[in-house]
Design a protein around this motif. Structure first.
Motif, mmCIF file in Angstrom:
data_model
loop_
_atom_site.group_PDB
_atom_site.id
_atom_site.type_symbol
_atom_site.label_atom_id
_atom_site.label_comp_id
_atom_site.label_asym_id
_atom_site.label_seq_id
_atom_site.Cartn_x
_atom_site.Cartn_y
_atom_site.Cartn_z
ATOM 1 N N ALA A 48 -14.189 -3.881 22.053
ATOM 2 C CA ALA A 48 -13.712 -4.857 21.068
ATOM 3 C C ALA A 48 -14.462 -6.179 21.188
ATOM 4 O O ALA A 48 -14.845 -6.785 20.176
ATOM 5 C CB ALA A 48 -12.209 -5.078 21.226
ATOM 6 N N ILE A 49 -14.699 -6.621 22.409
ATOM 7 C CA ILE A 49 -15.405 -7.891 22.625
ATOM 8 C C ILE A 49 -16.844 -7.791 22.141
ATOM 9 O O ILE A 49 -17.328 -8.634 21.378
ATOM 10 C CB ILE A 49 -15.331 -8.295 24.112
ATOM 11 N N ILE A 50 -17.526 -6.736 22.550
ATOM 12 C CA ILE A 50 -18.939 -6.564 22.180
ATOM 13 C C ILE A 50 -19.081 -6.339 20.677
ATOM 14 O O ILE A 50 -19.926 -6.952 20.018
ATOM 15 C CB ILE A 50 -19.564 -5.413 22.997
ATOM 16 N N ALA A 51 -18.247 -5.464 20.122
ATOM 17 C CA ALA A 51 -18.328 -5.180 18.687
ATOM 18 C C ALA A 51 -18.020 -6.420 17.858
ATOM 19 O O ALA A 51 -18.624 -6.631 16.802
ATOM 20 C CB ALA A 51 -17.379 -4.045 18.323
ATOM 21 N N HIS B 105 -13.367 2.040 28.072
ATOM 22 C CA HIS B 105 -13.422 0.572 28.093
ATOM 23 C C HIS B 105 -13.245 -0.032 26.700
ATOM 24 O O HIS B 105 -14.124 -0.745 26.186
ATOM 25 C CB HIS B 105 -14.706 0.072 28.755
ATOM 26 N N PRO B 106 -12.105 0.236 26.056
ATOM 27 C CA PRO B 106 -11.887 -0.259 24.692
ATOM 28 C C PRO B 106 -11.853 -1.784 24.566
ATOM 29 O O PRO B 106 -12.257 -2.309 23.529
ATOM 30 C CB PRO B 106 -10.549 0.363 24.291
ATOM 31 N N ILE B 107 -11.416 -2.488 25.596
ATOM 32 C CA ILE B 107 -11.387 -3.949 25.491
ATOM 33 C C ILE B 107 -12.816 -4.494 25.449
ATOM 34 O O ILE B 107 -13.141 -5.345 24.619
ATOM 35 C CB ILE B 107 -10.593 -4.582 26.662
ATOM 36 N N ARG B 108 -13.686 -3.966 26.321
ATOM 37 C CA ARG B 108 -15.088 -4.395 26.261
ATOM 38 C C ARG B 108 -15.701 -4.021 24.923
ATOM 39 O O ARG B 108 -16.488 -4.771 24.362
ATOM 40 C CB ARG B 108 -15.902 -3.781 27.403
ATOM 41 N N GLN C 3 -14.192 -12.851 30.808
ATOM 42 C CA GLN C 3 -14.029 -11.559 30.157
ATOM 43 C C GLN C 3 -14.413 -11.581 28.690
ATOM 44 O O GLN C 3 -14.631 -10.537 28.092
ATOM 45 C CB GLN C 3 -12.585 -11.044 30.291
ATOM 46 N N LEU C 4 -14.498 -12.743 28.078
ATOM 47 C CA LEU C 4 -14.862 -12.846 26.666
ATOM 48 C C LEU C 4 -16.342 -13.146 26.455
ATOM 49 O O LEU C 4 -16.794 -13.238 25.324
ATOM 50 C CB LEU C 4 -14.021 -13.918 25.971
ATOM 51 N N CYS C 5 -17.092 -13.266 27.523
ATOM 52 C CA CYS C 5 -18.506 -13.588 27.434
ATOM 53 C C CYS C 5 -19.291 -12.396 26.896
ATOM 54 O O CYS C 5 -19.223 -11.298 27.451
ATOM 55 C CB CYS C 5 -19.031 -13.971 28.818
ATOM 56 N N SER D 141 -19.991 -9.083 29.204
ATOM 57 C CA SER D 141 -19.317 -7.877 28.702
ATOM 58 C C SER D 141 -20.319 -6.757 28.458
ATOM 59 O O SER D 141 -20.105 -5.612 28.867
ATOM 60 C CB SER D 141 -18.552 -8.184 27.412
ATOM 61 N N LEU D 142 -21.431 -7.097 27.785
ATOM 62 C CA LEU D 142 -22.447 -6.077 27.511
ATOM 63 C C LEU D 142 -23.113 -5.626 28.805
ATOM 64 O O LEU D 142 -23.356 -4.427 28.994
ATOM 65 C CB LEU D 142 -23.488 -6.607 26.520
ATOM 66 N N GLN D 143 -23.373 -6.550 29.700
ATOM 67 C CA GLN D 143 -23.993 -6.192 30.980
ATOM 68 C C GLN D 143 -23.097 -5.242 31.780
ATOM 69 O O GLN D 143 -23.560 -4.225 32.305
ATOM 70 C CB GLN D 143 -24.282 -7.457 31.791
ATOM 71 N N ALA D 144 -21.808 -5.546 31.854
ATOM 72 C CA ALA D 144 -20.870 -4.688 32.582
ATOM 73 C C ALA D 144 -20.788 -3.305 31.947
ATOM 74 O O ALA D 144 -20.757 -2.286 32.657
ATOM 75 C CB ALA D 144 -19.487 -5.339 32.631
#
Length: 172
Positions: free
Chosen positions: A10-13, A5-8, A68-70, A74-77
């Motif tokens: 990136a968002i979380i990081a 899940h690299p997109i998640r 998807q940017l939340c 994102s962290l919850q998923a």
């Protein structure tokens, strides 16, 4: 061998302004949730990659942006997915990596750094600047988060506090 899940990632990081080594060392136990707030237990410093430092909370922002940017969702998923992977592999969820590889181990620092390069490649962005220096490194997500917050009008001291900068490096 990279993190799932690299997109998640990136968002979380980016939202939590994480270094690549910090992302690689996060476990499911580092994430917690209440109401519409996500909390991530973060390292106190570069020398504390195990996450024994401060916790930072971010709220759901779905009303103001794309779901998807939340940071909350994102962290919850990601935490739910990693918990499910831990169960499939018969391992305790709290010690399971938040961003495991396909084999269920924590990714290497270099593989986590490569996520930014892979995203840039998919977006057809140049990987190197005019001098040949790499444009995307293990600190790309920290810079992305700080830049986004500054563009949103967040005060510099808040960005510095949220990003755990003890120096003026945040000004760059």
């Amino acid at each position: 061998n990279g993190p799932c899940h690299p997109i998640r990632l990136a968002i979380i990081a980016s939202w939590w302004m994480l270094r690549e080594i910090e992302v690689a060392n996060l476990s499911v136990a580092c994430a917690s949730f209440s109401d519409n707030e996500a909390q991530l237990l973060l390292p106190m410093s570069k020398a504390d990659q195990s996450g024994r430092g401060p916790a930072r909370k971010l709220s759901c922002i779905c009303a103001g942006t794309v779901l998807q940017l939340c940071p909350f969702h994102s962290l919850q998923a990601q935490a739910e997915w990693a918990t499910g992977q831990a169960a499939l592999m018969h391992r305790p969820a709290d010690m399971f990596p938040l961003f495991p590889t396909g084999t269920g181990v924590a990714p290497l620092k270099t593989h986590t750094s490569e996520v930014a390069c892979s995203i840039a490649t998919c977006l057809h962005l140049p990987l190197h600047g005019p001098t040949g220096a790499a444009k995307y490194t293990g600190h790309t997500f920290r810079a992305t988060g700080a830049t986004h917050m500054a563009a949103a009008g967040i005060e510099r001291w808040r960005i510095q506090l949220h990003g755990r900068w003890g120096s003026s490096t945040v000004l760059r």
